[in-house]
Design an enzyme around this catalytic site. Sequence first.
Site, PDB file in Angstrom:
ATOM      1  N   HIS A  50      -6.419  -2.397   1.957  1.00  0.00           N
ATOM      2  CA  HIS A  50      -7.158  -2.652   0.475  1.00  0.00           C
ATOM      3  C   HIS A  50      -7.989  -3.942   0.691  1.00  0.00           C
ATOM      4  O   HIS A  50      -7.643  -4.617   1.550  1.00  0.00           O
ATOM      5  CB  HIS A  50      -6.314  -2.670  -0.436  1.00  0.00           C
ATOM      6  CG  HIS A  50      -5.407  -1.323  -0.615  1.00  0.00           C
ATOM      7  ND1 HIS A  50      -4.623  -0.943  -1.676  1.00  0.00           N
ATOM      8  CD2 HIS A  50      -5.834  -0.047   0.009  1.00  0.00           C
ATOM      9  CE1 HIS A  50      -4.351   0.212  -1.604  1.00  0.00           C
ATOM     10  NE2 HIS A  50      -4.910   0.807  -0.518  1.00  0.00           N
ATOM     11  N   GLU A  52      -7.983  -6.352  -1.328  1.00  0.00           N
ATOM     12  CA  GLU A  52      -7.211  -7.529  -1.813  1.00  0.00           C
ATOM     13  C   GLU A  52      -6.537  -8.224  -0.403  1.00  0.00           C
ATOM     14  O   GLU A  52      -6.345  -9.380  -0.087  1.00  0.00           O
ATOM     15  CB  GLU A  52      -5.758  -6.976  -2.593  1.00  0.00           C
ATOM     16  CG  GLU A  52      -6.075  -6.742  -3.883  1.00  0.00           C
ATOM     17  CD  GLU A  52      -6.438  -5.182  -4.121  1.00  0.00           C
ATOM     18  OE1 GLU A  52      -6.447  -4.627  -5.345  1.00  0.00           O
ATOM     19  OE2 GLU A  52      -6.737  -4.508  -3.206  1.00  0.00           O
ATOM     20  N   CYS A  80      -2.792  -2.402  -6.510  1.00  0.00           N
ATOM     21  CA  CYS A  80      -1.464  -1.584  -6.263  1.00  0.00           C
ATOM     22  C   CYS A  80      -0.210  -2.337  -6.375  1.00  0.00           C
ATOM     23  O   CYS A  80      -0.152  -3.336  -6.066  1.00  0.00           O
ATOM     24  CB  CYS A  80      -1.628  -0.345  -5.119  1.00  0.00           C
ATOM     25  SG  CYS A  80      -1.479  -1.138  -3.734  1.00  0.00           S
ATOM     26  N   CYS A  83      -0.019  -4.008  -2.745  1.00  0.00           N
ATOM     27  CA  CYS A  83      -0.929  -5.105  -2.935  1.00  0.00           C
ATOM     28  C   CYS A  83      -0.327  -6.429  -3.665  1.00  0.00           C
ATOM     29  O   CYS A  83      -0.227  -7.680  -3.176  1.00  0.00           O
ATOM     30  CB  CYS A  83      -2.126  -4.942  -3.004  1.00  0.00           C
ATOM     31  SG  CYS A  83      -3.294  -3.898  -2.002  1.00  0.00           S
TER      32      CYS A  83
END
Length: 174
Positions: A50, A52, A80, A83
């Site tokens: 992701h 992040e 999410c 994360c």
Amino acid sequence: MHWWKLEAEEFLSNFGPSEHPEVTYLLYEIQWGRSRRTWKNWCRNIHPEHAEIIFLEDEEVHDRPDIPCNITWFVPWTPCGACAYEIIAFLEERPNVNLEILAAQVYKPYDHRNRKGLRDLADEAQISIMEFSDYQYCWEKFVDHQGMNLRAGRGFSNQRRIDSRQLDSIINPF
């Protein structure tokens, strides 16, 4: 033309209300120490990582662990649950970092892992839903818009009210 800026269509397809992009861009600003200058850039997800996590693994962020800094993220989705815990670990290792996350939408708001992750992350970082002024700021600072204007009529305000209430009910459930 600015080589590092996003194309207007990329921004709109990522941050527009009710969009579900395959590629996720994380726009960020970092202000180191007492400097008045702000470093702006963006990163994107690289499947399966992701955006992040891509940011957290960036060497620039790790090069100055002792210098206080303020980081602002503009993201299409709240992090999410997985994360969120990576971000919490990053912030716990760096108590001199302040993180503000401005998201266009709440990511899978009924998933209990995401809800718990956001609640826990809210103890470490400031999380909110983007205002139209935040979209305008991103448009001016991160987008190669070539003189095009960002119009409020794209549904930004309605989506913001819905997601803002949703985020508040997740972070402050009682």
